[in-house]
Motif scaffolding. Structure first.
Motif, short mmCIF file in Angstrom:
data_model
loop_
_atom_site.label_atom_id
_atom_site.label_comp_id
_atom_site.label_asym_id
_atom_site.label_seq_id
_atom_site.Cartn_x
_atom_site.Cartn_y
_atom_site.Cartn_z
N GLU A 43 0.85 -1.19 0.00
CA GLU A 43 0.00 0.00 0.00
C GLU A 43 0.89 1.25 0.00
N TRP A 44 0.35 2.32 -0.61
CA TRP A 44 1.07 3.60 -0.66
C TRP A 44 0.25 4.67 0.07
N SER A 97 0.41 9.05 1.30
CA SER A 97 1.05 10.35 1.19
C SER A 97 0.47 11.28 2.26
N GLN A 98 1.35 12.03 2.92
CA GLN A 98 0.88 13.01 3.91
C GLN A 98 1.67 14.30 3.75
N ALA A 99 0.99 15.32 3.19
CA ALA A 99 1.60 16.64 3.01
C ALA A 99 1.66 17.37 4.36
N PRO A 100 2.51 18.38 4.47
CA PRO A 100 2.63 19.11 5.74
C PRO A 100 1.29 19.71 6.19
N VAL A 150 -3.04 10.11 3.13
CA VAL A 150 -3.98 9.86 2.05
C VAL A 150 -3.49 8.64 1.26
N SER A 151 -4.40 7.71 0.97
CA SER A 151 -4.00 6.50 0.24
C SER A 151 -3.76 6.83 -1.23
N LEU A 152 -2.65 6.30 -1.74
CA LEU A 152 -2.31 6.43 -3.16
C LEU A 152 -2.27 5.07 -3.85
N VAL A 200 5.44 13.34 3.20
CA VAL A 200 5.98 12.04 3.57
C VAL A 200 5.30 10.95 2.74
N ILE A 201 6.10 10.20 1.99
CA ILE A 201 5.60 9.10 1.17
C ILE A 201 5.92 7.79 1.90
#
Length: 437
Positions: A336-337, A339-342, A348-350, A385-386
């Motif tokens: 699973e991927w 992403s969480q922006a500042p 958030v799932s990618l 953060v990925i």
């Protein structure tokens, strides 16, 4: 396998605790697959009563439910009453606690013919399979019928309608355990390269001094089977003699432990993926022979890496990030991927935007797989953060590999302009200085 499990109760007697199991009598002919599969079998509900299975030290009478035989014996009832006159079954106390631990007990009984005996000879013999699901002990018991107690009258004993065998005054078929093969660890998980001891043992009511004890271990996996150890051991006046065949390097069993202690366990060293499978431990002594099954599962956790140690966007060009799962076993793995922006409080799932490579199998039987994700600068600002999250049966919790998107580095053109400006400033400063002089 269909199993009828109605109750598990304990009886607090003078000698020890009794265990009462609901079983199925398996007979040829009928419409359901039986113990060994393939042929058609008929199942008849029955009851198995272990008399004085475990000593009652530490057991409270308030914690047990008495077992009472039917007030009026019924010829159609199938109640096997077992005694263990000289056989001690290791870890038998686990059956006492199965109900409290919410573990089901699988119990099946079928006819058994000892070696050299006629089909309908007396005493009659049965084989019982008792398995504690979810881990614990597994038993294969050879039961031998006993003479029913004599009555003061000349009345013939009640005969069981299906088996045509005499019942006791309480309506039970009295038997004793004369041979048992057991495993205290019927399923085990071991990593690749490790060593393992597959637990198997036997107990016998009576044996002849110097008599051969035969032990065979076979492996079955994906429709293929082969014998990996065949041993015949006997105790002589001087030591223990044996005839031994081994078909796998690093495989051993102890002849002296087999003969003297009833220990039929198998040692396998330097395990490979090809060692995974169903192991069948068959023990024969005198007229009796039966077997026990041990499941061996091989595992290897994945090693997880990202294709990049750091990631920055110099322009509007998307960048590809890969998550590699190296050399794991068994096959199934989930990637699973996130992403969480500042500016975001939750990841958030990618995963829907990612793609998977095909599984790659290595010569040692392990697998590798890669997952690929394309990241776009407009959706992935610096500080994002990925996370690549991998789930596998060998991992208690998912394993993460992460990186943080960095600030873009100034371009070469920018530094060229800065350098030209610096040179111009120095040149002008030097020119003004010369004019003043």
């Amino acid at each position: 396998m269909l199993t009828i499990l109605v109750f598990l109760s304990l009886v607090y007697g003078l000698e020890g605790a009794d265990v009462v199991l609901s079983c199925s009598l398996i007979e040829e002919g009928g419409g359901m697959g039986g113990m060994m599969g393939g042929a058609m079998f008929k199942r008849t509900p029955s009851t198995l009563v272990f008399k004085d299975l475990v000593g009652n030290d530490g057991l409270s009478p308030e914690l047990v439910t008495p077992y009472n035989p039917p007030e009026t014996p019924n010829a159609d009832d199938l109640i096997f009453e077992l005694t263990l006159p000289s056989i001690q079954i290791p870890n038998a106390d686990l059956l006492l606690h199965a109900d409290c631990n919410e573990q089901e007990v699988v119990c099946e009984i079928s006819h058994y013919v000892p070696r050299g005996a006629e089909l309908d000879s007396l005493p009659a013999h049965f084989i019982g399979s008792v398995q504690l699901e979810g881990g614990g002990i597994s038993l294969t018991l050879v039961l031998q019928t006993l003479h029913s107690e004599t009555t003061q009258s000349d009345t013939q004993p009640l005969m069981q309608s299906k088996l045509n065998l005499p019942l006791s005054q309480s309506g039970t078929l009295q038997t004793e355990v004369v041979f048992v093969v057991f495993s205290r660890v019927p399923s085990i998980v071991v990593p690749i390269g490790g060593d393992v001891l597959l637990d198997c043992g036997f107990r016998q009511k009576t044996s002849v001094p110097g008599q051969d004890v035969a032990l065979e271990w076979r492996i079955q996996h994906r429709g293929n089977g082969r014998k990996i150890l065949d041993m015949k051991a006997r105790e002589t006046e001087a030591d223990v003699g044996q005839d031994l065949f081994v078909d796998r390097e690093g495989t051993s069993a102890e002849a002296d432990l087999l003969v003297r202690d009833g220990n039929a366990s198998l040692t396998l060293r330097r395990l490979k993926v090809s060692d995974e499978g169903t192991y069948i431990c068959t023990v024969g002594s005198g007229e009796f022979q039966t077997q026990q099954i041990v499941q061996l599962h091989i595992t290897q956790p994945p090693r997880i890496t990202l294709s990049e140690e750091k990631l920055t966007f110099q322009d509007t060009t998307p960048q590809k990030l890969s998550c590699h799962c190296h050399r794991y076993y068994p096959l199934d793995v989930q990637v699973e991927w996130f992403s969480q922006a500042p500016s975001e409080e939750e990841p958030v799932s990618l995963s829907k935007e990612s793609s998977l490579s095909s599984h790659r199998q290595h010569s040692d039987g392990t697998y590798s797989l890669s997952s690929h994700l394309t990241l776009r600068p407009e959706k992935t600002p610096p500080g994002t953060v990925i996370t690549c999250r991998v789930s596998h049966s060998t991992l208690e919790t998912p394993s993460d590999a992460t990186l943080t998107v960095g600030e873009p580095e100034p371009s070469t053109a920018f530094w060229t302009v800065v350098l030209m400006l610096a040179i111009s400033v120095v040149f002008l400063y030097q020119a003004f200085k010369d004019v003043e002089n």
